[in-house]
Design an enzyme around this catalytic site. Structure first.
Site, PDB file in Angstrom:
ATOM      1  N   GLU A 220      -9.909  34.237  -8.015  1.00  0.00           N
ATOM      2  CA  GLU A 220     -10.969  34.162  -9.031  1.00  0.00           C
ATOM      3  C   GLU A 220     -12.337  34.392  -8.400  1.00  0.00           C
ATOM      4  OE1 GLU A 220     -10.507  30.108 -10.284  1.00  0.00           O
ATOM      5  OE2 GLU A 220      -8.703  30.507 -11.455  1.00  0.00           O
TER       6      GLU A 220
ATOM      7  N   CYS B 172     -45.265  26.493 -14.134  1.00  0.00           N
ATOM      8  CA  CYS B 172     -46.062  25.344 -13.734  1.00  0.00           C
ATOM      9  C   CYS B 172     -45.200  24.250 -13.137  1.00  0.00           C
ATOM     10  CB  CYS B 172     -46.841  24.828 -14.931  1.00  0.00           C
ATOM     11  SG  CYS B 172     -47.955  26.089 -15.554  1.00  0.00           S
TER      12      CYS B 172
HETATM   13  C1  LIG Z   1     -17.188  29.148 -10.052  1.00  0.00           C
HETATM   14  C2  LIG Z   1     -15.734  29.314  -9.999  1.00  0.00           C
HETATM   15  C3  LIG Z   1     -15.169  30.473  -9.433  1.00  0.00           C
HETATM   16  C4  LIG Z   1     -16.000  31.547  -8.775  1.00  0.00           C
HETATM   17  O1  LIG Z   1     -16.587  31.120  -7.606  1.00  0.00           O
HETATM   18  P1  LIG Z   1     -17.379  32.166  -6.663  1.00  0.00           P
HETATM   19  O2  LIG Z   1     -17.910  31.323  -5.598  1.00  0.00           O
HETATM   20  O3  LIG Z   1     -18.437  32.792  -7.499  1.00  0.00           O
HETATM   21  O4  LIG Z   1     -16.383  33.164  -6.199  1.00  0.00           O
HETATM   22  C5  LIG Z   1     -13.798  30.606  -9.466  1.00  0.00           C
HETATM   23  N1  LIG Z   1     -13.013  29.661 -10.027  1.00  0.00           N
HETATM   24  C6  LIG Z   1     -13.508  28.531 -10.578  1.00  0.00           C
HETATM   25  C7  LIG Z   1     -12.600  27.540 -11.185  1.00  0.00           C
HETATM   26  C8  LIG Z   1     -14.882  28.321 -10.584  1.00  0.00           C
HETATM   27  O5  LIG Z   1     -15.385  27.206 -11.108  1.00  0.00           O
END
Ligand SMILES: *Cc1c(COP(=O)(O)O)cnc(C)c1O
Length: 412
Positions: free
Chosen positions: A272, A341
Site C-alpha cells: 500500500e 498569521c
Molecule cells: C498511510 C497509510 C499507507 C501509506 O503510507 P505511505 O507512507 O504514504 O506509503 C498505507 N497503508 C495504511 C493503512 C496507511 O494508513
C-alpha cells in the site's frame, strides 16, 4: 522529473517559470512520468510473484492522479468512503480496493459492500461483527484481513509511526489467532488475508522486514488451522529523500529483498505505498513577495503558507527549496515564511538558499505526497491549483479556489 536546463528548472519538458506565469502561484505541479515510474517500479519488481500494488489514496487523492494509476493497473488502499468515491470517479477497479482504517462507519461499510471492494483491513472485533451483519443483510460475503500490530519500531517521526503496541492501530499479534478463530462463526466473512502497516517515511526498511517475518509466520499458523488466507498485505511506508543527498530505499531493491521470504508462502502479496509513489513527483511552486530583516535574521516571505503545505509546521519536516531560475548571486541564509498569521507558518528555517528577489519563483521539492491533501482554507486562503505535466504539455487538474468557493455551503 525535475531538472535544470541551463539555469531554468523544468518539470519533464515544461519550464516551470512559464507554467507559473500561466497558472499563478502557489500551485502544486506533478510529473505524470514520475508517478508512473514509481508505480511501475513496484509492479515490475514483484515480477512473477502474484501481487497487487494498492496505491494509498490518502497521500494524494486528486482524480487525475488516481486516473493515471488506475489506467496503469493499480489497486487502491482507501481509508474513507470519500476516498472510495474518488477511486470510482477516477475509473479505479473496485475489485482491487482494500479498505483500511480504525474507524469505519456503518455508512462507509455499506458503500464499500455495495461497490464490491476486494477486502476490508479490520482493526477490531466489533468492526468484524458490523461488517458481517451488513454483509448478511445484503446477502454477500465480505473478505477481510486483520491488521496486526507487529510491535516493531519503524524509527520515524512519532506522529507517523504506527506499529508499536502503544499506538491505536491494529490488533496485537498474540491476540490475532483468537480473533480469526472467533470470526469463523461470522458466516458472511471470509478470512482472506493478514495485513500490517508499521508507519510512514521509513528510511531503514529492516523493521518492515522484521514485520514481514512475523506476519508470514502468523499467516502460516492460520492456514494450518484451516483459515483460507490468500494474501499478505504489507502496508506502505517506504520513505523518500527530502534532504538533498539523502539516501532513500530503492523501491526495486526493497521489493526484491522480499522475494525470497514471500515466494515460498504461495500467497498473493499486496503493498500500500503512498508517499514513495507521489512524493518525489510533486513540487509546490511559490513566488517571493518580500525580503525583510528583523535584526540579524533574514526572511523570505512567499505566497505559499502552512495552509498549502503543513508538513514543515506539523512534523518539522524538511523540504528542499530551490530557485526556478538560478542566479549567480551568493547564497543567503533565511527563514522562508508565508503570509499566515502564526509563528509556526514557515516552509524552512535558517536555510542556506538562493539569493532570490521579489517576483522570483521557488520550488518546494518533494511535495507530491501529503501536500495538497492536507491543505486547508485557514486564514480564508483559497486552496492552490494542481497541475499535471505530461511530456511537454500540462493541464490544470484542479482549479485554484475562488472567494466564492470559500463561502460555498455557508449561510449568513
Ligand atoms: C498511510 C497509510 C499507507 C501509506 O503510507 P505511505 O507512507 O504514504 O506509503 C498505507 N497503508 C495504511 C493503512 C496507511 O494508513
Amino acid at each position: 522529473m525535475f531538472s535544470y536546463s541551463e539555469s531554468d528548472l523544468y518539470c519533464e519538458g515544461v519550464p516551470l517559470a512559464d507554467l507559473a506565469g500561466h497558472t499563478g502561484t502557489p500551485a502544486f505541479v506533478y510529473s505524470a512520468q514520475g508517478i508512473l515510474d514509481s508505480y511501475r517500479a513496484y509492479h515490475e519488481a514483484f515480477a512473477d510473484l502474484p501481487h497487487n500494488v494498492c496505491y494509498a489514496v490518502k497521500a494524494n487523492s486528486s482524480l487525475a492522479v488516481l486516473g493515471l494509476l488506475a489506467r496503469a493497473g493499480a489497486g487502491f488502499d482507501i481509508v474513507s468512503g470519500g476516498e472510495l468515491y474518488r477511486v470510482l470517479q477516477a475509473g479505479g477497479d473496485p475489485s482491487k480496493v482494500v479498505f483500511s482504517g480504525v474507524g469505519k462507519t456503518p455508512d462507509e461499510v455499506e458503500y464499500a459492500l455495495a461497490s464490491g471492494i476486494h477486502s476490508f483491513n479490520c482493526e477490531s472485533e466489533a468492526e468484524l461483527m458490523l461488517i458481517d451483519a451488513m454483509a448478511a443483510r445484503r446477502g454477500v460475503t465480505a473478505g477481510f484481513g486483520i491488521r496486526v500490530n507487529p510491535d516493531v519500531d519503524a524509527v520515524t517521526h512519532p506522529y507517523i509511526s504506527t506499529g508499536l503496541s502503544e499506538h491505536k492501530f491494529g490488533i496485537a499479534m498474540s491476540e490475532a489467532p483468537g480473533v480469526y478463530e472467533r470470526a469463523r462463526k461470522l458466516t458472511h466473512l471470509t478470512a482472506e488475508g493478514v495485513s500490517c502497516h508499521i508507519g510512514s517515511q521509513i528510511l531503514d526498511p529492516s523493521p518492515i522486514l522484521e514485520a514481514v517475518d512475523k506476519v508470514l509466520a502468523l499467516a502460516g499458523q492460520l492456514r494450518a488451522a484451516g483459515h483460507p488466507i490468500r494474501h499478505l498485505d504489507l502496508g506502505g511506508g517506504l520513505g523518500i529523500a527530502y534532504h538533498a543527498g539523502q539516501k532513500a530505499p530503492e523501491i526495486r531493491e526493497f521489493i526484491a529483498s522480499l522475494h525470497e521470504r514471500l515466494r515460498a508462502s504461495g500467497l498473493c502479496v499486496m503493498v500500500e505505498p503512498g508517499r514513495s509513489i507521489v512524493g518525489p513527483a510533486g513540487i509546490l511552486l511559490t513566488r517571493v513577495l518580500y525580503r525583510k530583516k528583523n535584526g540579524a535574521k533574514e526572511f523570505v516571505v512567499v505566497d505559499a503558507a502552512m495552509n498549502d503545505l503543513i508538513r514543515p509546521s506539523l512534523y518539522r519536516a524538511h523540504h528542499e527549496i530551490i530557485a526556478v531560475r538560478k542566479n549567480a548571486l551568493p547564497a543567503i541564509t533565511a527563514d522562508v515564511v508565508g503570509p499566515v498569521c502564526e509563528t509556526g507558518d514557515f516552509l524552512a528555517r535558517d536555510r542556506e538558499m538562493a539569493n532570490v528577489m521579489p517576483g522570483d519563483y521557488l520550488a518546494v521539492c518533494a511535495a507530491g505526497a501529503y501536500g495538497f491533501v492536507q491543505s486547508s482554507n485557514y486564514n480564508s486562503r483559497p486552496r492552490a491549483p494542481e497541475v499535471l505535466v505530461e511530456g511537454s504539455g500540462y493541464r490544470v487538474i484542479r482549479k485554484r479556489e475562488t472567494y466564492e468557493d470559500l463561502v460555498r455551503g455557508e449561510t449568513l
